[in-house]
Structures are given as structure tokens and as C-alpha cells.
Motif scaffolding. Structure first.
Motif, PDB file in Angstrom:
ATOM      1  N   LEU A 143       0.827  -1.211   0.000  1.00 55.65           N
ATOM      2  CA  LEU A 143       0.000   0.000   0.000  1.00 55.65           C
ATOM      3  C   LEU A 143       0.862   1.262   0.000  1.00 55.65           C
ATOM      4  CD1 LEU A 143      -2.962  -0.584   2.483  1.00 55.65           C
ATOM      5  CD2 LEU A 143      -3.141   0.067   0.072  1.00 55.65           C
ATOM      6  N   ILE A 144       1.842   1.305   0.899  1.00 56.59           N
ATOM      7  CA  ILE A 144       2.699   2.480   1.008  1.00 56.59           C
ATOM      8  C   ILE A 144       3.445   2.716  -0.300  1.00 56.59           C
ATOM      9  CG2 ILE A 144       4.732   3.429   2.165  1.00 56.59           C
ATOM     10  CD1 ILE A 144       3.803   1.937   4.705  1.00 56.59           C
ATOM     11  N   PHE A 145       3.973   1.646  -0.866  1.00 55.43           N
ATOM     12  CA  PHE A 145       4.735   1.779  -2.112  1.00 55.43           C
ATOM     13  C   PHE A 145       3.854   2.308  -3.240  1.00 55.43           C
ATOM     14  CE2 PHE A 145       6.098   0.093  -6.214  1.00 55.43           C
ATOM     15  CZ  PHE A 145       7.403   0.580  -6.288  1.00 55.43           C
ATOM     16  N   GLU A 146       2.666   1.747  -3.395  1.00 58.24           N
ATOM     17  CA  GLU A 146       1.805   2.137  -4.513  1.00 58.24           C
ATOM     18  C   GLU A 146       1.248   3.555  -4.345  1.00 58.24           C
ATOM     19  OE1 GLU A 146       1.373   0.777  -7.320  1.00 58.24           O
ATOM     20  OE2 GLU A 146       2.308  -1.170  -6.981  1.00 58.24           O
ATOM     21  N   ILE A 147       1.031   3.970  -3.104  1.00 59.48           N
ATOM     22  CA  ILE A 147       0.529   5.323  -2.868  1.00 59.48           C
ATOM     23  C   ILE A 147       1.618   6.363  -3.119  1.00 59.48           C
ATOM     24  CG2 ILE A 147      -0.261   6.924  -1.058  1.00 59.48           C
ATOM     25  CD1 ILE A 147      -1.844   4.536   0.112  1.00 59.48           C
ATOM     26  N   THR A 148       2.837   6.059  -2.700  1.00 55.50           N
ATOM     27  CA  THR A 148       3.929   7.050  -2.804  1.00 55.50           C
ATOM     28  C   THR A 148       4.782   6.875  -4.052  1.00 55.50           C
ATOM     29  OG1 THR A 148       5.436   5.659  -1.491  1.00 55.50           O
ATOM     30  CG2 THR A 148       4.044   7.242  -0.303  1.00 55.50           C
ATOM     31  N   ARG A 149       4.914   5.662  -4.562  1.00 58.01           N
ATOM     32  CA  ARG A 149       5.740   5.335  -5.734  1.00 58.01           C
ATOM     33  C   ARG A 149       7.091   6.073  -5.693  1.00 58.01           C
ATOM     34  NH1 ARG A 149       3.793   1.648  -9.523  1.00 58.01           N
ATOM     35  NH2 ARG A 149       5.999   1.775 -10.137  1.00 58.01           N
ATOM     36  N   PRO A 150       7.956   5.704  -4.750  1.00 56.92           N
ATOM     37  CA  PRO A 150       9.258   6.359  -4.630  1.00 56.92           C
ATOM     38  C   PRO A 150      10.187   6.100  -5.809  1.00 56.92           C
ATOM     39  CG  PRO A 150       9.128   4.432  -3.198  1.00 56.92           C
ATOM     40  CD  PRO A 150       7.746   4.655  -3.738  1.00 56.92           C
ATOM     41  N   ASP A 151       9.803   5.163  -6.691  1.00 60.54           N
ATOM     42  CA  ASP A 151      10.630   4.901  -7.873  1.00 60.54           C
ATOM     43  C   ASP A 151      10.443   5.963  -8.944  1.00 60.54           C
ATOM     44  OD1 ASP A 151       7.996   3.907  -7.981  1.00 60.54           O
ATOM     45  OD2 ASP A 151       8.481   2.500  -9.588  1.00 60.54           O
ATOM     46  N   PHE A 152       9.460   6.847  -8.790  1.00 57.24           N
ATOM     47  CA  PHE A 152       9.259   7.952  -9.725  1.00 57.24           C
ATOM     48  C   PHE A 152       9.747   9.253  -9.094  1.00 57.24           C
ATOM     49  CE2 PHE A 152       5.374   5.360 -11.182  1.00 57.24           C
ATOM     50  CZ  PHE A 152       6.143   4.663 -12.102  1.00 57.24           C
ATOM     51  N   GLY A 153      10.206  10.164  -9.939  1.00 58.10           N
ATOM     52  CA  GLY A 153      10.664  11.453  -9.435  1.00 58.10           C
ATOM     53  C   GLY A 153      12.178  11.510  -9.334  1.00 58.10           C
ATOM     54  N   ILE A 154      12.679  12.567  -8.729  1.00 55.61           N
ATOM     55  CA  ILE A 154      14.115  12.774  -8.615  1.00 55.61           C
ATOM     56  C   ILE A 154      14.645  12.056  -7.382  1.00 55.61           C
ATOM     57  CG2 ILE A 154      13.894  14.960  -7.342  1.00 55.61           C
ATOM     58  CD1 ILE A 154      16.344  15.926  -9.056  1.00 55.61           C
ATOM     59  N   GLU A 155      15.749  11.359  -7.535  1.00 59.41           N
ATOM     60  CA  GLU A 155      16.355  10.616  -6.430  1.00 59.41           C
ATOM     61  C   GLU A 155      17.118  11.584  -5.528  1.00 59.41           C
ATOM     62  OE1 GLU A 155      16.919   8.512  -3.826  1.00 59.41           O
ATOM     63  OE2 GLU A 155      16.422   7.064  -5.416  1.00 59.41           O
ATOM     64  N   THR A 156      16.677  11.709  -4.295  1.00 59.25           N
ATOM     65  CA  THR A 156      17.297  12.668  -3.376  1.00 59.25           C
ATOM     66  C   THR A 156      18.153  11.974  -2.317  1.00 59.25           C
ATOM     67  OG1 THR A 156      15.285  12.647  -2.006  1.00 59.25           O
ATOM     68  CG2 THR A 156      15.477  14.375  -3.681  1.00 59.25           C
ATOM     69  N   LYS A 157      18.436  10.697  -2.519  1.00 61.17           N
ATOM     70  CA  LYS A 157      19.351   9.984  -1.629  1.00 61.17           C
ATOM     71  C   LYS A 157      20.719   9.868  -2.307  1.00 61.17           C
ATOM     72  CE  LYS A 157      16.016   7.142   0.944  1.00 61.17           C
ATOM     73  NZ  LYS A 157      14.784   7.747   0.405  1.00 61.17           N
ATOM     74  N   PHE A 158      21.764   9.853  -1.494  1.00 62.22           N
ATOM     75  CA  PHE A 158      23.115   9.709  -2.024  1.00 62.22           C
ATOM     76  C   PHE A 158      23.950   8.875  -1.061  1.00 62.22           C
ATOM     77  CE2 PHE A 158      23.244  13.291   0.795  1.00 62.22           C
ATOM     78  CZ  PHE A 158      24.495  13.276   1.381  1.00 62.22           C
ATOM     79  N   LYS A 159      25.019   8.298  -1.581  1.00 63.60           N
ATOM     80  CA  LYS A 159      25.894   7.472  -0.756  1.00 63.60           C
ATOM     81  C   LYS A 159      27.002   8.332  -0.171  1.00 63.60           C
ATOM     82  CE  LYS A 159      28.581   3.182  -0.802  1.00 63.60           C
ATOM     83  NZ  LYS A 159      29.073   2.051  -1.639  1.00 63.60           N
ATOM     84  N   TYR A 160      27.079   8.358   1.148  1.00 61.66           N
ATOM     85  CA  TYR A 160      28.097   9.139   1.842  1.00 61.66           C
ATOM     86  C   TYR A 160      29.121   8.192   2.461  1.00 61.66           C
ATOM     87  CZ  TYR A 160      30.338  11.712   5.629  1.00 61.66           C
ATOM     88  OH  TYR A 160      31.263  12.255   6.474  1.00 61.66           O
ATOM     89  N   SER A 161      30.406   8.395   2.121  1.00 62.50           N
ATOM     90  CA  SER A 161      31.495   7.603   2.675  1.00 62.50           C
ATOM     91  C   SER A 161      32.321   8.485   3.598  1.00 62.50           C
ATOM     92  CB  SER A 161      32.376   7.023   1.562  1.00 62.50           C
ATOM     93  OG  SER A 161      31.632   6.152   0.736  1.00 62.50           O
ATOM     94  N   CYS A 162      32.390   8.134   4.860  1.00 67.95           N
ATOM     95  CA  CYS A 162      33.079   8.939   5.865  1.00 67.95           C
ATOM     96  C   CYS A 162      34.586   8.746   5.762  1.00 67.95           C
ATOM     97  CB  CYS A 162      32.587   8.557   7.256  1.00 67.95           C
ATOM     98  SG  CYS A 162      33.380   9.494   8.592  1.00 67.95           S
ATOM     99  N   ASP A 163      35.319   9.822   5.645  1.00 63.45           N
ATOM    100  CA  ASP A 163      36.784   9.747   5.585  1.00 63.45           C
ATOM    101  C   ASP A 163      37.389   9.339   6.922  1.00 63.45           C
ATOM    102  OD1 ASP A 163      36.783  10.507   2.930  1.00 63.45           O
ATOM    103  OD2 ASP A 163      36.993  12.646   3.374  1.00 63.45           O
ATOM    104  N   GLU A 164      36.638   9.592   8.000  1.00 63.84           N
ATOM    105  CA  GLU A 164      37.171   9.328   9.338  1.00 63.84           C
ATOM    106  C   GLU A 164      37.052   7.850   9.712  1.00 63.84           C
ATOM    107  OE1 GLU A 164      39.051  10.291  12.912  1.00 63.84           O
ATOM    108  OE2 GLU A 164      38.759  11.505  11.091  1.00 63.84           O
ATOM    109  N   CYS A 165      35.817   7.305   9.633  1.00 57.48           N
ATOM    110  CA  CYS A 165      35.611   5.914  10.072  1.00 57.48           C
ATOM    111  C   CYS A 165      35.474   4.936   8.903  1.00 57.48           C
ATOM    112  CB  CYS A 165      34.386   5.818  10.975  1.00 57.48           C
ATOM    113  SG  CYS A 165      32.804   6.125  10.137  1.00 57.48           S
ATOM    114  N   LYS A 166      35.450   5.460   7.680  1.00 53.74           N
ATOM    115  CA  LYS A 166      35.391   4.654   6.459  1.00 53.74           C
ATOM    116  C   LYS A 166      34.051   3.942   6.249  1.00 53.74           C
ATOM    117  CE  LYS A 166      39.645   5.883   6.069  1.00 53.74           C
ATOM    118  NZ  LYS A 166      39.964   7.073   5.233  1.00 53.74           N
ATOM    119  N   GLU A 167      33.051   4.268   7.072  1.00 52.45           N
ATOM    120  CA  GLU A 167      31.735   3.666   6.891  1.00 52.45           C
ATOM    121  C   GLU A 167      30.972   4.379   5.772  1.00 52.45           C
ATOM    122  OE1 GLU A 167      30.189   1.073   8.354  1.00 52.45           O
ATOM    123  OE2 GLU A 167      31.986   0.557   9.495  1.00 52.45           O
TER     124      GLU A 167
END
Length: 250
Positions: free
Chosen positions: A210-234
């Protein structure tokens, strides 16, 4: 340049001369992730950059408060009521306004969720992928819930519905508002009760569907990004902060 009739001709010429290097006003016709399929438009949607007056509105209306951001859309986007925008289009237009106003580069301080280290991250808005709705996609649309095997008809939320998605509790409590039919029932009381019981019973797959079909996060601009920490390498997937800092230059 618009003339000020309180200034005589000679002074107006001086004003025009002093502002001769002022960049021309720029407007851009945009193609939305929804491809404007679900709007009744008389003209194409047009976006302009922010002005200093717009920036003041954001600051004075509260730091990134939803109402101030919708106000920004109403000022910078033409030919559509900003309250009627689908969420996917609203987010895309926020990014487009930011890009037109300050360029595509965005620098933001990120706190690593693993070690707490503060770092400056540079993002390029043009690199954010955009998922567009297929030509044959419909709204409202129908699908079947996998656990209870009932047909469901749902619609997209609009910008005016943002208050129902302020947090996870509010979102799940208000799913019924975007469900038009379950099985043969269109009664909102019945629909709300069914959805509430799905959340309480062994039907987590139906709730996620239900949540997926109502919001359809696969459409639109992707506002998530992968952050790699220089300090802890996570490495962590993070959301682009979208608040006052995003729409102001400090």
C-alpha cells in the motif's frame, strides 16, 4: 526593465545604465517526472530562479517549514497551482529552482551517523537520476494486495496533503485517505478499519505494498546519495537536506 514613474526620465536612464550588467530574467519550461499526465494545464509549467525577496520569504517563514517551501513554489513556478503538485513533481521543482538560482553544485555539512564526524560534502544536482512515469500509467490505479487477495484502488498524494506525511506515524495513520476502494467497498470508515487491522495483523507485506503504490518512490528525482566517511570509512545512504540552507546562500 520595468519603469518607475516616480523617477523622472533622466534619473531612470541613470538607473538603467547602472543596472546595464544585470542578468536578464530567465524562465525555463520544465518536463516533470509525471510528464504532467494528471494535471489540466493550459500552458507548459515554467520555473524561474529565486530572487532575494523569495529568499527572505523562506527565512522569515521558518527554517524549511513545509508552508514556506510551498510558498516558494507558488512564487517561482507558473501555470499550475503548487498545492496540486504530485510529490514527485514538487521535489523535482525544488531541485530545479535551486539549480537555476545558485547553480547545480550544492555544498552541505553532513554528520556521519556512525562516528559523528562533521564533513563538507559537495553534490551536483544534475547527477541526481530522475524516474519518469510511463505513458500508460494511471492515477487512480488498481492492484491486488498479496496477503488478503483483495483489489485496491489508490491515488497519488498532492502537495496539499503534505501534513499527512510529516512522520511515519502520521503517514501510516492516514493511508486510508489515498485509498478509494478495497474489494467492493468505497466506504472510508471500512477502508480505514481494514488498513488499521492490516497493520496490527500478520499482513506486513500488504502494508508495504500500500505504502509503495501510494507514494511510488521509484518515480521522481532521487534525493538519496551514498556518503562515505573519511574518518571511520563507513558508507551510509543519506537524504539530501532540504531546508532553509538548501534555498539560501550563506
Amino acid at each position: 526593465m520595468q519603469k518607475d514613474f516616480n523617477v523622472d526620465k533622466m534619473k531612470q536612464e541613470q538607473v538603467d545604465d547602472l543596472l546595464s550588467n544585470l542578468p536578464p530574467e530567465v524562465e525555463e519550461v520544465v518536463e516533470l517526472p509525471s510528464q504532467s499526465k494528471f494535471y489540466s494545464l493550459e500552458k507548459p509549467i515554467v520555473v524561474r530562479p529565486m530572487t532575494f525577496d523569495d529568499e527572505k520569504v523562506i527565512i522569515s517563514s521558518g527554517k524549511g517549514h513545509t508552508n514556506s517551501l510551498l510558498l516558494l513554489l507558488s512564487r517561482c513556478v507558473k501555470n499550475i497551482d503548487s498545492r496540486e503538485l504530485l510529490t514527485m513533481d514538487k521535489m523535482y521543482l525544488f531541485m530545479k529552482i535551486r539549480e537555476l538560482s545558485y547553480g547545480s553544485d550544492y555544498e552541505v555539512h553532513i554528520t556521519c551517523p556512525s562516528c559523528g564526524e562533521l564533513a563538507l560534502v559537495k553534490l551536483d544536482i544534475r547527477d541526481f537520476p530522475v524516474g519518469k512515469i510511463p505513458e500508460d500509467f494511471e492515477d487512480p490505479r488498481e492492484f491486488e494486495l498479496p496477503i488478503i487477495k483483495q483489489k485496491v484502488r489508490v491515488r497519488f498524494p498532492r502537495a496539499k496533503d503534505d501534513a499527512y506525511f510529516k512522520d511515519i506515524d502520521s503517514a501510516t495513520e492516514n493511508l486510508w485517505r489515498f485509498v478509494e476502494q478495497i474489494g467492493d467497498s468505497t466506504d472510508k470508515t471500512v477502508i480505514a478499519k481494514v488498513i488499521a487491522l492490516l497493520q496490527q495483523k500478520n499482513a506486513i507485506e500488504d502494508v508495504h505494498k500500500l505504502i509503495f503504490e501510494i507514494t511510488r518512490p521509484d518515480f521522481g528525482i532521487e534525493t538519496k546519495f551514498k556518503y562515505s566517511c573519511d574518518e571511520c570509512k563507513e558508507s551510509t545512504v543519506m537524504e539530501v537536506p532540504l531546508g532553509e540552507d538548501f534555498f539560501t546562500r550563506k
